[in-house]
Scaffold this motif. Structure first.
Motif, PDB file in Angstrom:
ATOM      1  N   THR A  20     -28.828  28.068  32.602  1.00 33.59           N
ATOM      2  CA  THR A  20     -29.594  29.166  33.185  1.00 33.59           C
ATOM      3  C   THR A  20     -29.188  30.519  32.619  1.00 33.59           C
ATOM      4  OG1 THR A  20     -28.015  29.395  35.006  1.00 33.59           O
ATOM      5  CG2 THR A  20     -29.871  27.902  35.344  1.00 33.59           C
ATOM      6  N   TYR A 391     -36.521  33.786  41.177  1.00 38.37           N
ATOM      7  CA  TYR A 391     -36.017  32.855  40.159  1.00 38.37           C
ATOM      8  C   TYR A 391     -34.906  33.506  39.337  1.00 38.37           C
ATOM      9  CZ  TYR A 391     -35.994  29.481  36.333  1.00 38.37           C
ATOM     10  OH  TYR A 391     -35.613  28.555  35.395  1.00 38.37           O
ATOM     11  N   ASP A 394     -31.691  34.117  41.285  1.00 40.23           N
ATOM     12  CA  ASP A 394     -30.915  32.899  41.514  1.00 40.23           C
ATOM     13  C   ASP A 394     -30.292  32.362  40.234  1.00 40.23           C
ATOM     14  OD1 ASP A 394     -30.034  30.640  43.156  1.00 40.23           O
ATOM     15  OD2 ASP A 394     -31.497  29.480  41.997  1.00 40.23           O
ATOM     16  N   ARG A 395     -30.954  32.593  39.098  1.00 40.81           N
ATOM     17  CA  ARG A 395     -30.513  31.951  37.858  1.00 40.81           C
ATOM     18  C   ARG A 395     -29.852  32.914  36.868  1.00 40.81           C
ATOM     19  NH1 ARG A 395     -33.540  27.090  38.228  1.00 40.81           N
ATOM     20  NH2 ARG A 395     -33.785  26.854  40.474  1.00 40.81           N
ATOM     21  N   ILE A 465     -36.211  28.984  46.744  1.00 39.29           N
ATOM     22  CA  ILE A 465     -35.727  28.772  45.373  1.00 39.29           C
ATOM     23  C   ILE A 465     -34.226  28.487  45.358  1.00 39.29           C
ATOM     24  CG2 ILE A 465     -35.224  30.029  43.227  1.00 39.29           C
ATOM     25  CD1 ILE A 465     -38.009  31.049  43.195  1.00 39.29           C
ATOM     26  N   THR A 466     -33.466  29.183  46.187  1.00 43.13           N
ATOM     27  CA  THR A 466     -32.024  28.942  46.203  1.00 43.13           C
ATOM     28  C   THR A 466     -31.672  27.559  46.756  1.00 43.13           C
ATOM     29  OG1 THR A 466     -31.906  30.078  48.349  1.00 43.13           O
ATOM     30  CG2 THR A 466     -31.413  31.370  46.378  1.00 43.13           C
ATOM     31  N   ARG A 470     -31.584  21.571  41.086  1.00 45.86           N
ATOM     32  CA  ARG A 470     -31.888  21.893  39.693  1.00 45.86           C
ATOM     33  C   ARG A 470     -32.021  20.661  38.801  1.00 45.86           C
ATOM     34  NH1 ARG A 470     -28.253  27.284  38.289  1.00 45.86           N
ATOM     35  NH2 ARG A 470     -28.732  28.438  40.216  1.00 45.86           N
ATOM     36  N   GLU A 473     -35.518  20.324  37.279  1.00 42.92           N
ATOM     37  CA  GLU A 473     -35.773  21.329  36.245  1.00 42.92           C
ATOM     38  C   GLU A 473     -34.974  21.024  34.981  1.00 42.92           C
ATOM     39  OE1 GLU A 473     -35.939  26.209  35.826  1.00 42.92           O
ATOM     40  OE2 GLU A 473     -35.173  25.278  37.665  1.00 42.92           O
ATOM     41  N   LEU A 487     -41.934  26.922  35.436  1.00 39.36           N
ATOM     42  CA  LEU A 487     -42.303  27.754  36.582  1.00 39.36           C
ATOM     43  C   LEU A 487     -43.638  27.321  37.178  1.00 39.36           C
ATOM     44  CD1 LEU A 487     -41.273  31.317  35.338  1.00 39.36           C
ATOM     45  CD2 LEU A 487     -40.316  30.104  37.298  1.00 39.36           C
ATOM     46  N   ILE A 491     -41.518  24.686  39.653  1.00 36.70           N
ATOM     47  CA  ILE A 491     -41.039  25.640  40.658  1.00 36.70           C
ATOM     48  C   ILE A 491     -42.148  26.006  41.642  1.00 36.70           C
ATOM     49  CG2 ILE A 491     -40.012  27.894  41.051  1.00 36.70           C
ATOM     50  CD1 ILE A 491     -38.153  25.911  39.726  1.00 36.70           C
TER      51      ILE A 491
END
Length: 586
Positions: A20, A391, A394-395, A465-466, A470, A473, A487, A491
């Motif tokens: 990320t 996003y 968080d990343r 999102i958190t 993962r 993804e 995304l 997502i």
């Protein structure tokens, strides 16, 4: 199949560390830039304008600050905010403790009705109580309870403002306190019950001490909301000359006098300073909260009221009937008589006011259309942008996450009048480089909505999102999927319920918004709140009541839609569900 080159590139990325940290740089820069422009620049412009006024003439600025008009308005503002906070705190704390600890029937419905009073815009609540009291009230006259003709309306002035504002902000106190109570481990309560502790002792010695920071924070937020409230003092204070700082700004901008913008900026800075003290103190109190939830050991209802349960339920429903249902019925009664003050009978019932505001008058039809469009576009824009922002927070932007979140919260926490004046200062001149001005257009209102309500849209999306795993993804990344593809195909589908929840909450708040649009509207950009205020000011309360009834129905229907699909959303997304979330432990 993926080719050797792409596999080698992916392996290089993942071996270098967290994948990320190796992508999304341009997206992070763009998101950060947008946040700075929308949330930071307007407030910075206001600070610079106020600082410029001081540097240009300290004596003149101090004379403005200490003028009798501003001192009176400041005193009124603080008095109203303090008194309404006492009412809001008493009601909010009491109802929260009852709803979250006592076994009641229809707890979800009770919480829903309570939060509905917060979603109804302040000016509509003020209009409802104003039409309810006084000798011309159609509802009171229908039951023979109206005071004699010539009797002053008791809702006008300090007392009415404090009462309506306290009722309006009580759910705000409840939401903040509920967030703290939901984190109290139920095992503590069970241990106290096994020791023979009574409910009153548990409240006073366990629950309230544990959530003391949330109680103080809730009261401070209610105070801040009271300082910046415009709709209630405008409808209940201006008719009798009772001035607060937000209504003083509104009057100065409407007067088109000399140095109007400069004086309005100084007054809004004064509001901002008062509000900022409350917001900062509230944030510090919450940061000191030491309650730690262990696993799923959440607070659950633990009081079996027995034969008293029915009386508690009767008491709650009676309170809601008196403070929500009867005022709304007064609005309805006012909207279906030919003129305000006429006796409500079967032969006087009419829908002419609804026909007038929905079909005949261009300005009211345009106001409904504008509010629908502005609120919808703000909801769509913010939900999409907040997905991207959440996003990268968080990343990619983890190190400055708290700073960005605080920046996003700032326009929402500050009173709307401060944001409105900041936008006026920012867009009064043409924009740099392109030389185009958006002042007095629909775009400046949309910009202000995006600044004010970004925090509302971001909260459920960021929470969703958190909480995502993962692994999916990462699998898509190994399959060669780029950031945009992930995304859109991974997502967005996973967080779609949260995205919709954020969008609908923004729409609910923006649809009936008044404070920002009252300062930024121009001919052709009127909103429901602005037209409702103008109709009441023009002596047309029946048409204003019809508009209020229609807009309230829209809000109530959307809240019902959210409730029906509420199981799709993350926990605590809907505030009334948070109030009624504590289930009885088996």
């Amino acid at each position: 199949m993926i080719n050797t080159l792409s596999r080698r590139r992916i392996n290089t990325r993942t071996s270098a560390g967290d994948w990320t940290l190796h992508e999304g740089g341009p997206l992070a820069i763009c998101a950060l830039f947008v946040v700075l422009i929308i949330c930071g620049v307007p407030i910075l412009q206001l600070v610079l304008a106020a600082t410029g006024s001081f540097s240009a003439g300290v004596e003149t600025t101090l004379k403005t600050f200490f003028s009798a008009q501003i001192l009176t308005a400041t005193s009124n503002t603080i008095s109203v905010a303090l008194a309404s906070t006492i009412i809001a705190g008493t009601i909010g704390i009491s109802l929260t403790l009852i709803l979250m600890t006592v076994q009641l029937r229809a707890r979800r419905l009770l919480a829903f009705v309570f939060i509905l009073s917060l979603m109804i815009s302040p000016q509509i609540s003020a209009l409802a109580f104003k039409t309810l009291a006084g000798p011309a009230s159609p509802l009171l006259k229908a039951f023979g309870l109206a005071p004699p003709p010539g009797t002053p309306n008791p809702m006008l002035g300090f007392g009415g403002i404090v009462l309506v504002m306290g009722l309006q902000h009580a759910p705000l106190v409840a939401i903040t306190l509920a967030a703290g109570l939901s984190r109290v481990p139920h095992s503590i309560i069970e241990a106290a019950l096994l020791d023979g502790a009574k409910p009153l002792a548990i409240f006073s010695r366990i629950l309230l001490p544990l959530v003391r920071p949330h109680v103080a924070s809730a009261l401070l937020l209610a105070f801040v909301a009271g300082v910046g409230n415009f709709g209630i003092p405008a409808l209940l204070g201006l008719p009798v000359g009772y001035m607060t700082l937000p209504t003083l700004i509104f009057q100065k901008l409407a007067s088109f006098g000399t140095n109007t913008i400069a004086e309005a900026a100084l007054i809004s800075m004064l509001i901002g300073i008062i509000a900022s003290i409350g917001v900062i103190a509230s944030a510090r109190l919450l940061s000191r909260n030491n309650v730690r939830l262990q696993g799923g050991d959440r607070l659950a209802v633990f009081i079996n009221a027995g034969r008293w349960r029915v009386w508690i339920e009767y008491g709650l429903w009676s309170f809601f009937i008196l403070t929500i249902f009867i005022p709304m019925m007064s609005l309805l009664a006012t909207s279906i008589v030919p003129a305000y003050g006429m006796l409500l009978r079967f032969d006087t019932l009419t829908l002419d006011q609804y026909v007038e505001v929905l079909w005949r008058q261009d300005i009211t039809r345009r106001a409904f259309s504008n509010s629908m469009i502005y609120a919808s576009f703000a909801a769509i824009i913010l939900s999409i942008f907040c997905m991207l922002l959440a996003y990268v927070l968080d990343r990619r932007l983890t190190r400055i996450r708290s700073t960005i979140l605080a920046l996003v919260e700032m326009p929402y926490a500050l009173p709307g009048v401060v944001v409105g004046i900041a936008c006026i200062l920012l867009f009064a001149r043409p924009l740099p480089i392109i030389g185009v001005s958006i002042y007095a257009t629909k775009w400046v209102i949309l910009f202000a909505y995006c600044a004010s309500f970004m925090a509302i849209a971001l909260k459920p999306i960021f929470a969703a999102i958190t909480s995502l795993d993962r692994d999916i993804e990462e699998a898509a990344l190994l399959d060669g999927a780029g950031l945009r593809q992930r995304l859109l195909s991974i997502i967005m589908p996973l967080i779609l319920p949260s995205l919709l929840a954020g969008a609908l909450m923004v729409f609910l708040i923006a649809f009936n918004e008044l404070t920002v649009s009252a300062l930024l509207w121009s001919a052709g950009t009127e909103t429901i709140g602005v037209v409702l205020l103008n109709l009441e000011d023009a002596g047309l309360p029946t048409q204003a009541a019809a508009m209020a009834v229609v807009s309230t129905m829209v809000v109530a229907i959307l809240m019902l839609v959210l409730e029906v699909v509420g199981d799709m959303f993350p926990e605590n997304t809907l505030p009334w569900r948070q109030l009624s979330a504590a289930q009885r432990n088996k």
